[in-house]
Every structure is written in structure tokens, then in C-alpha cells.
Design a protein around this motif. Sequence first.
Motif, PDB file in Angstrom:
ATOM      1  N   LEU A  91     -17.473  38.832  20.705  1.00  0.00           N
ATOM      2  CA  LEU A  91     -16.541  39.559  19.849  1.00  0.00           C
ATOM      3  C   LEU A  91     -15.988  38.605  18.800  1.00  0.00           C
ATOM      4  O   LEU A  91     -15.947  37.390  19.002  1.00  0.00           O
ATOM      5  N   ASN A  93     -22.219  36.549  14.492  1.00  0.00           N
ATOM      6  CA  ASN A  93     -20.885  37.134  14.581  1.00  0.00           C
ATOM      7  C   ASN A  93     -20.491  37.722  13.239  1.00  0.00           C
ATOM      8  O   ASN A  93     -21.200  37.587  12.236  1.00  0.00           O
ATOM      9  N   ASN A 151     -17.334  46.442  17.906  1.00  0.00           N
ATOM     10  CA  ASN A 151     -18.785  46.330  17.836  1.00  0.00           C
ATOM     11  C   ASN A 151     -19.430  47.071  16.667  1.00  0.00           C
ATOM     12  O   ASN A 151     -20.438  46.617  16.112  1.00  0.00           O
ATOM     13  N   CYS A 191     -19.348  42.361  24.048  1.00  0.00           N
ATOM     14  CA  CYS A 191     -20.158  42.422  22.828  1.00  0.00           C
ATOM     15  C   CYS A 191     -21.398  43.271  23.111  1.00  0.00           C
ATOM     16  O   CYS A 191     -22.505  42.757  23.305  1.00  0.00           O
TER      17      CYS A 191
END
Length: 415
Positions: free
Chosen positions: A8, A35, A106, A131
Motif C-alpha cells: 500500500l 507503488n 488499490n 495490496c
Amino acid sequence: MRVLFASLAERSHLYPMVPLAWAMTAAGHEVRMVNAPALTDTITGTGLVAAPVGGDHGLHEAMKMAREVQDQDFANWSWLGPEEVDWPAIRARYESSVPYGFAPYNDPVIDDMAALAQSWRPDLVVRDPLCYAGAIAARACDAAHVRLLWSADVYGRARQTYLDLMAQAPPEERSDPLADWINERGAPFGVSCDEELLHGQYTLDPLPPSLRLPTSLPSLSMRYVPYNGDAVWSEWLREPPKRPRVCLTLGTTNTEAYGGDYVSAADILGALAPLDIEVVAALLPQQRETLGDLPANVRAVDGVALHTLLPSCSAVIHHGGWGTYATALINAVPQLALCTKVVDLEWRGRSLERAGAGIYAHHSEVTPDLVLRHTLQLLDDPGFASAAQRLRDESAAMPSPNDTVATLEQLVAER
């Protein structure tokens, strides 16, 4: 091999991945830290390779407007066994968590992360348990896939309870918001939800075995190694303290994401002022602004890395955050955790109490008298230090991130 790490978009979720990512890099593997763009500088600051995808989440502003969320039932994953939660309660937890937590984190990165995985073709995806974008990416390119925990495995255990209770519920009441969301977001990549997608082939668990939640999910032990970003071993930390040293830290997430801490640092320091101890207040500048004049036994520090401070401490008072909790564990420091109930904070606090290595209190119960009383317990009762040492020894016996590389190489080879 190629290894994709996905967390995350929060520092507190990224940092637990750094030691294993560097172990993979040092072993000669090609590592990418995928990310949201907001974490790019943080990732490059670790020396690892960032792969920014998608967009940034906007949850922090919403969190500041809804500070009470941390204590609402749907955010508390500590109650997760069939004897602790019924079907309506656990269904409501998923019905709230998916649209208001899992999806907002997400959704901004799922499409680009899956497309990157299909293009780059990693052999292994190591992901944060929340995630789910990483899980979809792994399935989209048929990579091996493991979860790396930053908590007790409350999400894995709760999912087992959810499925068991759903099977017993009347057909008209059965619903699965998590699977429905995964199916919708994974469809463009030919991905549908199943339990292996949600949990990976294995779970890397950094908790010592005696503190783990019992689950039927395949797991691998990996010793927690702290990473705190920039770290300086200050001169004052190189000599043993002349009095018992107690660390006070309230972390960064509540201040930065929730608009403030849930306990008063000033009240805690005031409660400890009469004691013949050294209190090290490891606080953010924003947290220190509220303190006024400090008691004579307090040293206020900014930016100290906890893994350089806690080895010299006789106790730590903190907010329950994973990094503080786990760093105290591996340094045999008894803990006083003053927490909200979000995620697994209550479960970890209670398990620490059961192990005899700390004391848990909900933030609503915190008073100066409670802090003083419990701090004296931690300092005066040698049982706390002995229990903390047992947990440290249990952690030290676990495989290191370097050791874990070979295990993951074997997992990929077997696939």
C-alpha cells in the motif's frame, strides 16, 4: 529472477519490505518496488528501484475527517474467530472495509500494476497483505506470489471465519464483497478471485511463533529486521544510560494521516516526571509543539531511528504501531501499548500481555495515573524483562531475510 514488491502507498507498509528487497538484490536478483507515485522518493531513498504506477489515493483527508473510524467495529480485525464474531458482524466488516479501505487504496494502481507485470514478467511477487493490486498483478502474469505481513495475520484468519460462517448462513444472506470487487477489477486481465489469489502460495510471518494467530494458511518464518529510513547513531546513544531509560513514541501515522494522536504526550511526560528515569521523547516536530516546558527527566529528540534507541531502553510507551512493536520485540524491551482498535492493535496488545512482555490499554482508558502505574510495573517487575528476552530469543532463532531468499528461490523453481 525478477521480483516485484508491492505495498500500500504508506511508508509504514513499505518499510517492512526493504530488508527482504535488499536481500534479494544482494543475491543477484532484479528487484522493482512498484507503488503509487507519491512513494517514489521514499523508495529511491532506500536505494531500491521504484516503479511508479497509476495514481495516488486520497484517503488521508478522509481519515482526518473521520478519526473515530479507528475505533469502529468494522475497522477492528482483532475479533475474528467464530466464537468471537457472528455472520452479520463479519459480513458488515467486509461490506465496509472493501469500499472504504481496500478499494480506495488499490483501485488507483490496479490497472497499471497488472499491465506492468504482464509486460515485465516477474517470477515472484512479494506483496503487502492489503495490496490486492499485487495479487491481481501476480495472477495476471502467472508469477509465484507471497504475502509479507506487517501485522498478525488477522486478514487471513478472518477470511477463514468468513467462509465458514457464510457456508452456514441462509442462501439469501450470503455475499462476498471482497471476491466481487476482485472479480470486477481483475476481469480485464483474465483474473478471478480464489483463496490462493487472496493469500498467495505462502505467507512470510515475522512474528515469533508464540505470538502468531493460528491459521491453516501455509506460512514461512522470517525474522523481523527494522528499517526506519535515514538513521544516525547519535553520540549520546553510544554510552549506557545512567538511569533506566524509557522511550515515548507515538509514531507518525496518526499525526500525518488522522490529524493527531489519540493520547496526550504532555500528559504522559507529566505522569513520568517524578520518576528517577530518563524519558526519551521520540516525537515529530508537530507532536513536540504541544508539549510546552519539558520535565527535567525528559530528553526530546527528533528523527531518531528506533533501532538505534530501543536497545538502550528498559521500557517503551507507544501507540501500537507495527514498526515500534516489532523493533521492541527483537530488542527485548517491555512495552506499554496505548492503542486504538484499528486492524490488529488490540490483538497484538493482548497477546503481548499474555506473553508477559507488556501491557495493553485502549486510548480511552489512558490517564496519567494509569501511565505511571503501568510504567512502574514494567520497570520494577523483572518478569516483564524476562518475558521480553524470551520473545527476543524466539525471534533471533527465525530465518533472516538473507536465509529466506533461498526458500523463495526454491518456491519459484518448483512452480
